[in-house]
Structure formats: C-alpha cells, structure tokens
Design an enzyme around this catalytic site. Structure first.
Site, PDB file in Angstrom:
ATOM      1  N   MET A 185       0.847  -1.197   0.000  1.00 56.28           N
ATOM      2  CA  MET A 185       0.000   0.000   0.000  1.00 56.28           C
ATOM      3  C   MET A 185       0.886   1.252   0.000  1.00 56.28           C
ATOM      4  SD  MET A 185      -3.436  -0.893   2.038  1.00 56.28           S
ATOM      5  CE  MET A 185      -2.818  -0.734   3.685  1.00 56.28           C
ATOM      6  N   ALA A 196       4.155   3.862   0.915  1.00 56.71           N
ATOM      7  CA  ALA A 196       4.923   4.299   2.090  1.00 56.71           C
ATOM      8  C   ALA A 196       6.011   3.248   2.351  1.00 56.71           C
ATOM      9  CB  ALA A 196       4.031   4.503   3.302  1.00 56.71           C
ATOM     10  N   HIS A 230       9.035  -3.757   3.214  1.00 59.00           N
ATOM     11  CA  HIS A 230       8.664  -3.983   1.807  1.00 59.00           C
ATOM     12  C   HIS A 230       9.908  -4.328   0.977  1.00 59.00           C
ATOM     13  CE1 HIS A 230       5.529  -0.809   3.003  1.00 59.00           C
ATOM     14  NE2 HIS A 230       4.831  -1.911   2.811  1.00 59.00           N
ATOM     15  N   LYS A 285       4.711 -10.301   9.265  1.00 59.70           N
ATOM     16  CA  LYS A 285       4.201  -9.353  10.264  1.00 59.70           C
ATOM     17  C   LYS A 285       2.675  -9.408  10.292  1.00 59.70           C
ATOM     18  CE  LYS A 285       3.798  -4.769   9.762  1.00 59.70           C
ATOM     19  NZ  LYS A 285       2.508  -4.354  10.368  1.00 59.70           N
ATOM     20  N   GLN A 295      -3.203 -12.130   7.742  1.00 57.02           N
ATOM     21  CA  GLN A 295      -3.315 -11.884   6.301  1.00 57.02           C
ATOM     22  C   GLN A 295      -2.703 -13.047   5.521  1.00 57.02           C
ATOM     23  OE1 GLN A 295      -2.893  -7.850   4.622  1.00 57.02           O
ATOM     24  NE2 GLN A 295      -0.923  -8.566   3.872  1.00 57.02           N
ATOM     25  N   SER A 346       6.692  -0.512   9.980  1.00 53.75           N
ATOM     26  CA  SER A 346       5.324  -0.342   9.507  1.00 53.75           C
ATOM     27  C   SER A 346       5.164   1.081   9.012  1.00 53.75           C
ATOM     28  CB  SER A 346       4.349  -0.599  10.664  1.00 53.75           C
ATOM     29  OG  SER A 346       3.062  -0.111  10.325  1.00 53.75           O
ATOM     30  N   SER A 347       4.318   1.215   7.987  1.00 51.65           N
ATOM     31  CA  SER A 347       4.035   2.561   7.478  1.00 51.65           C
ATOM     32  C   SER A 347       3.399   3.409   8.569  1.00 51.65           C
ATOM     33  CB  SER A 347       3.088   2.462   6.290  1.00 51.65           C
ATOM     34  OG  SER A 347       3.579   1.521   5.372  1.00 51.65           O
ATOM     35  N   ARG A 348       2.766   2.758   9.531  1.00 48.87           N
ATOM     36  CA  ARG A 348       2.071   3.495  10.599  1.00 48.87           C
ATOM     37  C   ARG A 348       3.030   4.027  11.665  1.00 48.87           C
ATOM     38  NH1 ARG A 348      -2.160  -0.180   9.181  1.00 48.87           N
ATOM     39  NH2 ARG A 348      -4.024   1.041   8.779  1.00 48.87           N
TER      40      ARG A 348
HETATM   41  P1  AMP Z   1       1.455  -2.964   3.467  1.00 52.81           P
HETATM   42  O1  AMP Z   1       2.014  -1.940   2.535  1.00 52.81           O
HETATM   43  O2  AMP Z   1       1.524  -2.559   4.913  1.00 52.81           O
HETATM   44  O3  AMP Z   1       0.093  -3.467   3.050  1.00 52.81           O
HETATM   45  O4  AMP Z   1       2.419  -4.223   3.370  1.00 52.81           O
HETATM   46  C1  AMP Z   1       2.718  -4.819   2.135  1.00 52.81           C
HETATM   47  C2  AMP Z   1       3.413  -6.129   2.408  1.00 52.81           C
HETATM   48  O5  AMP Z   1       4.603  -5.877   3.148  1.00 52.81           O
HETATM   49  C3  AMP Z   1       2.566  -7.100   3.243  1.00 52.81           C
HETATM   50  O6  AMP Z   1       2.767  -8.420   2.755  1.00 52.81           O
HETATM   51  C4  AMP Z   1       3.142  -6.938   4.627  1.00 52.81           C
HETATM   52  O7  AMP Z   1       2.980  -8.068   5.443  1.00 52.81           O
HETATM   53  C5  AMP Z   1       4.613  -6.697   4.299  1.00 52.81           C
HETATM   54  N1  AMP Z   1       5.277  -6.023   5.404  1.00 52.81           N
HETATM   55  C6  AMP Z   1       4.862  -4.902   6.053  1.00 52.81           C
HETATM   56  N2  AMP Z   1       5.701  -4.607   7.068  1.00 52.81           N
HETATM   57  C7  AMP Z   1       6.657  -5.553   7.063  1.00 52.81           C
HETATM   58  C8  AMP Z   1       7.806  -5.804   7.872  1.00 52.81           C
HETATM   59  N3  AMP Z   1       8.136  -5.018   8.889  1.00 52.81           N
HETATM   60  N4  AMP Z   1       8.568  -6.879   7.579  1.00 52.81           N
HETATM   61  C9  AMP Z   1       8.240  -7.698   6.537  1.00 52.81           C
HETATM   62  N5  AMP Z   1       7.179  -7.524   5.745  1.00 52.81           N
HETATM   63  C10 AMP Z   1       6.395  -6.469   6.004  1.00 52.81           C
END
Ligand code: AMP
Length: 298
Positions: free
Chosen positions: A30, A32, A37, A150, A154, A186-188
């Site tokens: 998503m 960020a 990622h 993480k 999901q 995390s993006s958050r």
């Molecule tokens: P998101 O952009 O948050 O939807 O994450 C996109 C993908 O990156 C998803 O498969 C997440 O599980 C993975 N992801 C997010 N944060 C991490 C992290 N700290 N370590 C490994 N994978 C991550």
C-alpha cells in the site's frame, strides 16, 4: 523500472517479459515503502526473473475513514526506493481502475477472517484484503506472491484462499523486518510521537519475554499471554488482543505443543500496531528461536 497505471499496460509489459519463460514475482503493497517492503522485493529479486511491485491503498480493507485518509501517500519517493531495489514494473493503478463503477463481486473468506483483526476491524477487512489480492493475482498472473509474516492473519487468509480457489501461485511468507529496538517496521510507525515511539518498543520486548519463558520450559498459553500483558502494562499499554494461536487457522491454543504464533494488537495513542512471534516448545527448538527475524540498525 517501468510504471503501469492500468491492467492492459501491466499485461502488455508482462507478456513481453514472460515470452522467454521468465518467472514473475509479485510484491503487493500500500506504498509508504520501508525496509519491510524492500526485504520482500529483495527476496523476490533473488528468486524471480521479473519483479512486479504494486502500490494501491485499498479502500475496501479500511474500517475507519480517518485511517484511510491519514494513510501516508508518497509515490515519487516509493518509486525511487522500489527502482533502486530492483523492481522491474511498478503497478500503481487508481481506484477507478481497480473498482470501476458497478463493482460488486468480493471474496468471502469464512471464519478465519472473523477472528482477531477481523473481530476488531470488521468482517469486511479480510474480504477487502482477499478481494484485492485475488484481483492483483489475476491482473499480474505471477508465479510467486511475496507477503510479510508481520501480517500473520493476512498470510493465513491468503494461503487459505490460494488453496480453496486453486490459484496457480506459490506463496512465500517473509520474516518481519524490525527497527534496532525490535519494533516491526510499519508505514504506521511514522504517526507515533517520540514518546509513543519509545513505548512501542514494548510490543516486541513483550513477545521476546514470552519467547524466553518458552525457552525455559513454559507451555501454558495463559502464562505466556499474561507475561506479555504484564510487560505491556509497564508502558501503560493494554493490548486489544494477545493470544497463542495455530499459524494456519489462528485458533486459540491452550498449550504450546507444536509451532504456534503469539499474536498481539495494541493502540499506542491513535496508532494501531500489530506484531507476532513464532514459538515452538523448548524441546523442538533447543538453540535457535523459531523464526529468523531481520533486525535493521537504522
Ligand atoms: P502494506 O504496505 O503494509 O500493506 O504491506 C505490504 C506487504 O509488506 C505485506 O505483505 C506486509 O505483510 C509486508 N510487510 C509490512 N511490514 C513488514 C515488515 N516489517 N517486515 C516484513 N514484511 C512487512
């Protein structure tokens, strides 16, 4: 790296690249973009000939309009990071491309989607996640789909969907990438104030504490989750949930007998964070922790 804004463009680019039998990996995000990622991209890069990353802030998986609105969007910076990491195609469609007028068909994910994150965020959360992942799989037809551990639930939901709907894709779940103090990237995290950021380190610290208990022979789920809650309470954090679960169905376990996950979610200020750790009974993992975690120094 090339950019595709629509499905036709993505498919046209992939058709050319795939002509020679190339193996295609997909990393859905998503945006960020952070080290988590990029670790997925690095794994895809190492095992695939063509790496596609997608950026789409999927409105259908957000339960709070404010959360969707506040979600960080920085496509230019993201594109630079993804290109530098070796992504071949960035697929960044707009909402109308993904959900055209009249869109009505969604994936029903069953009881797994109602537990934990589904209970807090509503049934529509994982229906939204599964629907967008299924659409991305059809748009891109990758050989391999890369997800992060993480987001343990999901991974379980998508694994179930791949199996149930006979999707011809291999799912690879990659280890969680963490900050130096253990906080999962995390993006958050960017939304945390300095004081909240310091407290947030307690999430992983509490999971590690439970892991240490397991290594000293503890197997009782209540003892493990109480240890987590106690550690979090020292930082004034009350988790939304904290449970020992089996990795596939996320069913609660009374006792640690096989490989399991200790999962938790907590709000720190306005920011909701999730984390988990893989645990195995001491007799299964005398030396190494059950899951290899990637710690970053930055
Ligand atoms: P998101 O952009 O948050 O939807 O994450 C996109 C993908 O990156 C998803 O498969 C997440 O599980 C993975 N992801 C997010 N944060 C991490 C992290 N700290 N370590 C490994 N994978 C991550």
């Amino acid at each position: 790296m090339t950019l595709a804004r629509d499905v036709a463009g993505l498919r046209a680019q992939l058709a050319q690249l795939r002509a020679g039998g190339a193996r295609v990996g997909l990393v859905p995000t998503m945006g960020a973009i952070h080290e988590g990622h990029l670790a997925l991209v690095a794994t895809a890069r190492a095992h695939c000939d063509v790496v596609v990353a997608s950026i789409f802030v999927n409105p259908r998986q957000f339960d709070e309009a404010a959360d969707l609105l506040a979600y960080p969007r920085c496509e230019e910076r993201d594109a630079e990071l993804l290109a530098a990491a070796g992504v071949d195609i960035l697929f960044a469609p707009d909402s109308e491309e993904v959900y055209p007028h009249g869109f009505a068909t969604t994936v029903e994910v069953g009881p797994l989607g109602e537990r934990f994150e589904g209970a807090v965020r509503g049934r529509s959360h994982f229906a939204g996640v599964a629907t967008i992942v299924l659409k991305l799989l059809h748009m891109c037809s990758p050989d391999v789909l890369y997800l992060g551990r993480k987001d343990a639930q999901q991974v379980a939901v998508i694994r179930r969907m791949v199996q149930d709907l006979d999707l011809p894709v291999e799912l690879v779940a990659c280890p969680t990438v963490r900050e130096a103090d253990g906080l999962a990237r995390s993006s958050r995290n960017a939304r945390l104030s300095a004081a909240e950021r310091a407290r947030a380190a307690a999430l992983y610290a509490s999971l590690r504490q439970a892991q240490a208990l397991v290594q000293s022979g503890e197997t009782d789920a209540r003892a493990l989750t109480e240890a987590v809650r106690e550690r979090l309470s020292r930082e004034g954090i009350t988790p939304e949930y904290c449970a020992l679960v089996c990795p596939d169905e996320l069913r609660e376990l009374p006792k640690l007998e096989e490989e399991a996950l200790l999962i938790l979610a907590a709000r720190i200020g306005q920011t909701r964070l999730i984390d988990n750790i893989a645990l195995a009974p001491a007799w299964r993992s005398q030396s190494a922790p059950a899951e290899q975690e990637a710690l970053c120094s930055a």
